[in-house]
Write a protein that holds these residues in place. Structure first.
Motif, mmCIF file in Angstrom:
data_model
loop_
_atom_site.group_PDB
_atom_site.id
_atom_site.type_symbol
_atom_site.label_atom_id
_atom_site.label_comp_id
_atom_site.label_asym_id
_atom_site.label_seq_id
_atom_site.Cartn_x
_atom_site.Cartn_y
_atom_site.Cartn_z
ATOM 1 N N GLN A 52 102.573 31.276 4.820
ATOM 2 C CA GLN A 52 102.653 32.107 6.017
ATOM 3 C C GLN A 52 103.330 31.343 7.160
ATOM 4 N N ALA A 53 102.995 30.072 7.318
ATOM 5 C CA ALA A 53 103.620 29.262 8.373
ATOM 6 C C ALA A 53 105.131 29.158 8.156
ATOM 7 N N ILE A 54 105.539 28.965 6.922
ATOM 8 C CA ILE A 54 106.968 28.833 6.616
ATOM 9 C C ILE A 54 107.693 30.153 6.859
ATOM 10 N N VAL A 55 107.116 31.262 6.374
ATOM 11 C CA VAL A 55 107.767 32.570 6.523
ATOM 12 C C VAL A 55 107.855 32.971 7.991
ATOM 13 N N VAL A 56 106.745 32.890 8.711
ATOM 14 C CA VAL A 56 106.756 33.285 10.116
ATOM 15 C C VAL A 56 107.586 32.293 10.932
ATOM 16 N N GLY A 57 107.555 31.020 10.565
ATOM 17 C CA GLY A 57 108.379 30.033 11.258
ATOM 18 C C GLY A 57 109.860 30.276 11.055
ATOM 19 N N ALA A 58 110.233 30.777 9.884
ATOM 20 C CA ALA A 58 111.644 31.051 9.597
ATOM 21 C C ALA A 58 112.124 32.331 10.274
ATOM 22 N N VAL A 59 111.226 33.297 10.414
ATOM 23 C CA VAL A 59 111.567 34.579 11.034
ATOM 24 C C VAL A 59 110.517 34.870 12.110
ATOM 25 N N PRO A 60 110.571 34.161 13.237
ATOM 26 C CA PRO A 60 109.501 34.269 14.240
ATOM 27 C C PRO A 60 109.622 35.496 15.151
ATOM 28 N N THR A 61 109.763 36.656 14.547
ATOM 29 C CA THR A 61 109.862 37.881 15.333
ATOM 30 C C THR A 61 108.466 38.409 15.650
ATOM 31 N N SER A 62 108.407 39.277 16.634
ATOM 32 C CA SER A 62 107.140 39.903 16.992
ATOM 33 C C SER A 62 106.548 40.642 15.788
ATOM 34 N N GLY A 63 107.406 41.313 15.021
ATOM 35 C CA GLY A 63 106.940 42.049 13.840
ATOM 36 C C GLY A 63 106.360 41.145 12.770
ATOM 37 N N ALA A 64 107.022 40.021 12.513
ATOM 38 C CA ALA A 64 106.512 39.080 11.508
ATOM 39 C C ALA A 64 105.176 38.503 11.945
ATOM 40 N N LEU A 65 105.058 38.195 13.235
ATOM 41 C CA LEU A 65 103.795 37.675 13.756
ATOM 42 C C LEU A 65 102.684 38.707 13.622
ATOM 43 N N ARG A 66 102.999 39.952 13.919
ATOM 44 C CA ARG A 66 101.978 41.004 13.827
ATOM 45 C C ARG A 66 101.562 41.275 12.380
ATOM 46 N N VAL A 67 102.500 41.249 11.459
ATOM 47 C CA VAL A 67 102.151 41.428 10.044
ATOM 48 C C VAL A 67 101.288 40.256 9.586
#
Length: 128
Positions: A52-67
């Motif tokens: 999760q850290a890698i995915v959200v860190g790679a695509v740190p959009t509001s949507g990715a954070l909320r998912v």
């Protein structure tokens, strides 16, 4: 650059993967060595946090954070709360893990809300 929250999550996940027994003992304040099943679950949860850290860190959009917060962390927290209610022997460990997942989820929502309003995710570092 990875956000501080995702760096923290990744480090936590890496510690769970590499050192499940000491992390377990530290989290639940119990000295007995956790059994193989507990260590395996710790490693699985550590991998989840790391991914999760890698995915959200790679695509740190509001949507990715909320998912990440709304789906992954919330489901993790709720499932651990249910385990804490259902299994007296694992109650303490499950409750601690539910709180940790809930805290990560709450922080992800806060970062997502701040990002959605247009605020910078983290203050830029100054050199000098």
């Amino acid at each position: 650059m990875m956000e501080p929250l995702e760096t923290t999550r990744g480090a936590y996940g890496l510690c769970q993967l590499a050192f499940p027994a000491p992390v377990f003992r530290l989290a639940v304040r119990q000295q007995p060595e956790p059994d193989a099943r507990v260590r395996a679950v710790m490693r699985i949860l550590g991998a989840r946090h790391l991914i999760q850290a890698i995915v959200v860190g790679a695509v740190p959009t509001s949507g990715a954070l909320r998912v990440g917060a709304g789906v992954v962390d919330l489901l993790h927290s709720v499932s651990m709360a249910a385990l804490a209610l259902a299994d007296r022997r694992r109650r303490r460990a499950a409750a601690v893990d539910a709180v940790i997942a809930g805290l990560f989820g709450g922080m992800e929502f806060a970062v997502a809300s701040r990002r959605k309003r247009g605020a910078p995710a983290a203050a830029p570092r100054r050199r000098g």
